[in-house]
Design an enzyme around this catalytic site. Structure first.
Site, PDB file in Angstrom:
ATOM      1  N   CYS A  83     -41.019 -14.764  39.225  1.00  0.00           N
ATOM      2  CA  CYS A  83     -40.183 -15.359  40.268  1.00  0.00           C
ATOM      3  C   CYS A  83     -41.046 -16.093  41.297  1.00  0.00           C
ATOM      4  O   CYS A  83     -42.000 -15.514  41.833  1.00  0.00           O
ATOM      5  CB  CYS A  83     -39.357 -14.279  40.967  1.00  0.00           C
ATOM      6  SG  CYS A  83     -38.270 -14.918  42.252  1.00  0.00           S
ATOM      7  N   HIS A 154     -41.542 -17.099  30.336  1.00  0.00           N
ATOM      8  CA  HIS A 154     -40.757 -18.271  30.717  1.00  0.00           C
ATOM      9  C   HIS A 154     -41.644 -19.483  30.445  1.00  0.00           C
ATOM     10  O   HIS A 154     -42.710 -19.627  31.041  1.00  0.00           O
ATOM     11  CB  HIS A 154     -40.377 -18.202  32.195  1.00  0.00           C
ATOM     12  CG  HIS A 154     -39.437 -19.281  32.620  1.00  0.00           C
ATOM     13  ND1 HIS A 154     -38.534 -19.107  33.638  1.00  0.00           N
ATOM     14  CD2 HIS A 154     -39.245 -20.550  32.182  1.00  0.00           C
ATOM     15  CE1 HIS A 154     -37.828 -20.220  33.804  1.00  0.00           C
ATOM     16  NE2 HIS A 154     -38.257 -21.101  32.928  1.00  0.00           N
ATOM     17  N   GLY A 196     -34.527 -22.274  29.048  1.00  0.00           N
ATOM     18  CA  GLY A 196     -33.898 -23.418  28.414  1.00  0.00           C
ATOM     19  C   GLY A 196     -33.129 -23.153  27.145  1.00  0.00           C
ATOM     20  O   GLY A 196     -32.641 -24.088  26.516  1.00  0.00           O
TER      21      GLY A 196
END
Length: 311
Positions: A83, A154, A196
């Site tokens: 994050c 990610h 995605g």
């Protein structure tokens, strides 16, 4: 997924898929140690399998929280090292920890030594100008030495300054090739892709090269895309609930939560995407948005909204 993947959303999604692993919102160590644990960690038994995502950088505090989580019955402890928000950086956790792999390894080792649950790490492929493959590989090697065997990657780097969290989900380009290279170079580690992925066909293509796929926002906005996940990826051939059957199965839970003092809007906001792309879907969302916020709104609001929709 802060304020998105709460207990109400997770219960709702479990009515669509019995098998996918669900993750909580990120919960900070300070909140668990000093806050309302039942509110932060409580869940319905039907939500399992369920992983708790932690935010923190103090090995002792993380170990204490891991023990608490194990006592609550969670199936996995996941450390957020992805994050990029300013608030998270101020607390010295999230993506900024990619610059401190040794500390992350200490955190993992402390948690792994405290519980019998798997301890996993969710991270990015890099931060700021520290985005070379060599640095990512070094991070993974060091953290793996602390006992982490599963990395959720990610496939975007994060800019810690200059981009908002939303922009960090959209502007840095997706680099699936980097994640695939990581799996090729470290075949004994479990490498799970995030970022995605919008449908199960795309997930299936990634699973030809990787060990798992995490779907976040697409699953939130179009939750029924998970309806075929059990059959396609887990070999579970039990009948899939129709959208209408999901609504009907949700109603007893809603009634129970309303009796506990929960407002309908707290649950209804999570089910807006159930009829995404279906006849009546817009009317469903509009009706829920308009009437679920009313004082004393009840399950009749959901049933009325469902009348706009066709299977």
């Amino acid at each position: 997924m802060m304020e998105w993947t709460d207990r109400h959303f997770r219960y709702f999604v479990r009515l669509i898929s019995r098998r996918v692993l669900l993750y909580t919102e990120m919960v900070t160590t300070s909140a668990i140690l000093h806050g309302d644990r039942e509110r932060l960690l409580g869940y319905h038994a039907a939500e399992k399998p369920l992983a708790l995502q932690l935010g923190g950088s103090n090995p002792t505090e993380l170990a204490a929280c891991a023990r608490i989580a194990e006592a609550y019955g969670f199936d996995e402890i996941n450390l957020n090292v992805g994050c990029p928000s300013d608030r998270v950086q101020t607390g010295r956790f999230g993506a900024c920890l990619m610059a401190e792999p040794e500390l992350v390894a200490e955190c993992v080792a402390a948690m792994a030594g405290a519980v019998s649950l798997p301890v996993t790490v969710k991270t990015r492929i890099g931060i700021d100008d520290r985005d070379s493959y060599e640095e990512l590989a070094h991070f993974v090697e060091v953290v793996a030495s602390g006992g982490c065997r599963t990395f959720i990657i990610h496939a975007r780097k994060a800019w810690l300054k200059g981009l908002s969290p939303k922009e960090n989900r959209e502007i840095p380009p997706l680099r699936y090739d980097v994640v695939e290279r990581l799996k090729n170079d470290y075949p004994t580690l479990e490498i799970i892709l995030n970022g995605g992925v919008v449908d199960l066909d795309q997930a299936a293509r990634h699973l030809e090269r990787l060990d798992g796929v995490m779907i976040g926002r697409a699953a939130y906005h179009q939750p029924y895309l998970l309806a075929e996940a059990d059959r396609r990826f887990f070999g579970d051939d039990r009948p899939v609930r129709t959208r209408r059957q999901v609504v009907e199965a949700l109603l007893p839970y809603v009634e129970m939560e309303l009796r506990r003092g929960v407002r309908l809007q707290s649950i209804a906001r999570h089910i807006l995407g159930l009829y995404h792309g279906r006849p009546g879907g817009r009317a469903w969302r509009r009706h829920l948005s308009q009437y679920a916020t009313k004082p004393n709104a009840g399950t009749d609001v959901i049933l009325e909204a469902a009348r706009y929709c066709e299977e």
